[in-house]
Scaffold this active site. Sequence first.
Site, PDB file in Angstrom:
ATOM      1  CE1 TYR A  29      -3.806  -2.343   0.531  1.00 26.94           C
ATOM      2  CE2 TYR A  29      -2.565  -3.228   2.381  1.00 26.94           C
ATOM      3  CZ  TYR A  29      -3.618  -3.318   1.500  1.00 26.94           C
ATOM      4  OH  TYR A  29      -4.487  -4.367   1.585  1.00 26.94           O
ATOM      5  CD1 TRP A  33      -6.601   2.748   1.843  1.00 24.72           C
ATOM      6  CD2 TRP A  33      -4.488   3.006   1.167  1.00 24.72           C
ATOM      7  NE1 TRP A  33      -6.440   2.056   0.670  1.00 24.72           N
ATOM      8  CE2 TRP A  33      -5.159   2.192   0.235  1.00 24.72           C
ATOM      9  CE3 TRP A  33      -3.152   3.306   0.943  1.00 24.72           C
ATOM     10  CZ2 TRP A  33      -4.545   1.669  -0.895  1.00 24.72           C
ATOM     11  CZ3 TRP A  33      -2.529   2.792  -0.175  1.00 24.72           C
ATOM     12  CH2 TRP A  33      -3.224   1.982  -1.075  1.00 24.72           C
ATOM     13  CG  ASP A  36      -4.981   2.195   6.467  1.00 24.24           C
ATOM     14  OD1 ASP A  36      -6.040   2.283   5.833  1.00 24.24           O
ATOM     15  OD2 ASP A  36      -4.360   1.122   6.599  1.00 24.24           O
ATOM     16  N   GLY A 157     -14.178  -0.085   3.868  1.00 23.76           N
ATOM     17  CA  GLY A 157     -12.925  -0.526   4.480  1.00 23.76           C
ATOM     18  C   GLY A 157     -12.871  -2.037   4.686  1.00 23.76           C
ATOM     19  CG  ASP A 159     -10.961  -3.878   0.669  1.00 19.26           C
ATOM     20  OD1 ASP A 159     -11.391  -3.036   1.475  1.00 19.26           O
ATOM     21  OD2 ASP A 159      -9.831  -3.806   0.161  1.00 19.26           O
ATOM     22  NE  ARG A 192      -4.869  -8.536  -1.440  1.00 21.12           N
ATOM     23  CZ  ARG A 192      -4.979  -7.318  -0.902  1.00 21.12           C
ATOM     24  NH1 ARG A 192      -4.596  -7.097   0.333  1.00 21.12           N
ATOM     25  NH2 ARG A 192      -5.486  -6.316  -1.597  1.00 21.12           N
ATOM     26  CD1 TRP A 340     -11.333  -6.726   4.282  1.00 18.13           C
ATOM     27  CD2 TRP A 340     -12.023  -6.517   6.398  1.00 18.13           C
ATOM     28  NE1 TRP A 340     -10.659  -5.667   4.852  1.00 18.13           N
ATOM     29  CE2 TRP A 340     -11.058  -5.510   6.141  1.00 18.13           C
ATOM     30  CE3 TRP A 340     -12.595  -6.580   7.680  1.00 18.13           C
ATOM     31  CZ2 TRP A 340     -10.648  -4.579   7.101  1.00 18.13           C
ATOM     32  CZ3 TRP A 340     -12.193  -5.655   8.634  1.00 18.13           C
ATOM     33  CH2 TRP A 340     -11.238  -4.676   8.344  1.00 18.13           C
ATOM     34  CD  GLU A 383      -3.522  -6.127   5.064  1.00 18.42           C
ATOM     35  OE1 GLU A 383      -2.746  -6.957   4.537  1.00 18.42           O
ATOM     36  OE2 GLU A 383      -4.278  -5.387   4.413  1.00 18.42           O
TER      37      GLU A 383
HETATM   38  C1  GLC Z   1      -7.438  -2.727   2.475  1.00 19.18           C
HETATM   39  C2  GLC Z   1      -8.407  -2.709   3.657  1.00 19.18           C
HETATM   40  C3  GLC Z   1      -8.762  -1.271   4.002  1.00 19.18           C
HETATM   41  C4  GLC Z   1      -7.473  -0.508   4.276  1.00 19.18           C
HETATM   42  C5  GLC Z   1      -6.455  -0.649   3.146  1.00 19.18           C
HETATM   43  C6  GLC Z   1      -5.082  -0.106   3.519  1.00 19.18           C
HETATM   44  O1  GLC Z   1      -8.009  -2.206   1.330  1.00 19.18           O
HETATM   45  O2  GLC Z   1      -9.562  -3.446   3.389  1.00 19.18           O
HETATM   46  O3  GLC Z   1      -9.611  -1.215   5.116  1.00 19.18           O
HETATM   47  O4  GLC Z   1      -7.750   0.835   4.518  1.00 19.18           O
HETATM   48  O5  GLC Z   1      -6.285  -1.989   2.805  1.00 19.18           O
HETATM   49  O6  GLC Z   1      -4.598  -0.722   4.683  1.00 19.18           O
END
Ligand code: GLC
Length: 418
Positions: A29, A33, A36, A157, A159, A192, A340, A383
Amino acid sequence: MSLTIDQKARATMHGNDQGTYTLPTNGLYPYQWNWDSAFAALGFATFDVNRAWVELETLFSGQWDNGMVPHIIFHRESAGYFPGPREWGTKTVPPTSGISQPPVAATFTRAIYASDPASGRSRVEKLFPRLLRWHRWFWRHRNEDGLIVVNHPWESGRDNAPEWDEAMANVDTSGVGTYSRNDTSHVDPHMRPSKEDYDRFMAIVAAGRACGWDEEELTRNGPFRVADPGMSFILLRANRDLMALAEELGEDSGEIEGWIRIQEAALPRLWNPQLNGYDALNIRTGNFAGSMSSASFLNWYGGIENPQAMAEFRRITAAVPFAFPSHDPASPRFEAFRYWRGPTWGMINTLIGMGLEEMGHHGEAEALRTSTASLIEKSGFAEYFNPMDGQPAGGMDFTWTAAIWLAWASPNRHRKAG
Ligand code: GLC
């Protein structure tokens, strides 16, 4: 000398720190975000309150003219991330995604301010009008008679949570074409979202881009519009905190109080009696998702008591060694390792735990906190975690897991860092 977990948490946050904002984790990432960053601010506040304010200020530097605070801000181009600025096509400066994310920022702003009011006063005075504009955006564009909706699963959040399955099945993917995602080159594809999910994610992005992210158009005809217990409870809670900030600053709080009353009256509509829990509701079809998730238990965080939810909370907590799973382990859709659809997330535990504590459920709150702490002690700042065996999953060295260790899970959380 070996580092303490507190020291390692601070080092993890420093490792992801870009100076004025923090990456969720390096590699997987590579941008800022939304939620986050709010969690990062909460973590920074335990040892560097100025840095906490800077994090929030940078987040709001990406706010749109219509008030939205986007879910990703692409401060600097990073070739390895998909979907990037081109796919979102928002034409904003800086480039961003076209959707938002759960508004925990007002709640954490209030907490950070309370930790050091003298130095925070001028920062809060500047942030308050921006927070208010963001909440107004929610009220205008994500409100269905007091229930708060998401226009994309990513906006929640959470996904690929099972609560989106029914609505996602109706998303037409015929125009998506081919693309190559990058997430599965960073982590095991089993952890994923699947290819079918990803096609639908991209189809919803394409629909937003096609209408220039016109909120009125997406409200009427967008491919995905689902009322979410997570978003609803989180905004309700954030409105309560925003109202407290308004009062503290001597601002008028009547508008915010009005939202709170409407939300409180609407929320019983998310109670699915068949599920015996708070559930997502598809606005397009009127169907419940039939999914009991960790977001179903954010009612205490939202300030809402519910004895039946407590009974279910206890049942699920007893069913797994490492609570709280993102999906009910008794459901056939539960997958212990898939994102999730089952794993335990420390940051959601923090929100649930805060709510339980504040509403007087001290035993449950403390059990959740110590079980989260034991996960981090055993498996590091992952994570998320497998709720069955506590194994780490997804990316490692995660900002929000380190942040919630410092702000909530650590036994030293009430002590100022030296
Ligand atoms: C994923 C999670 C999301 C989070 C992002 C960055 O997309 O589902 O909640 O904000 O990762 O960590």
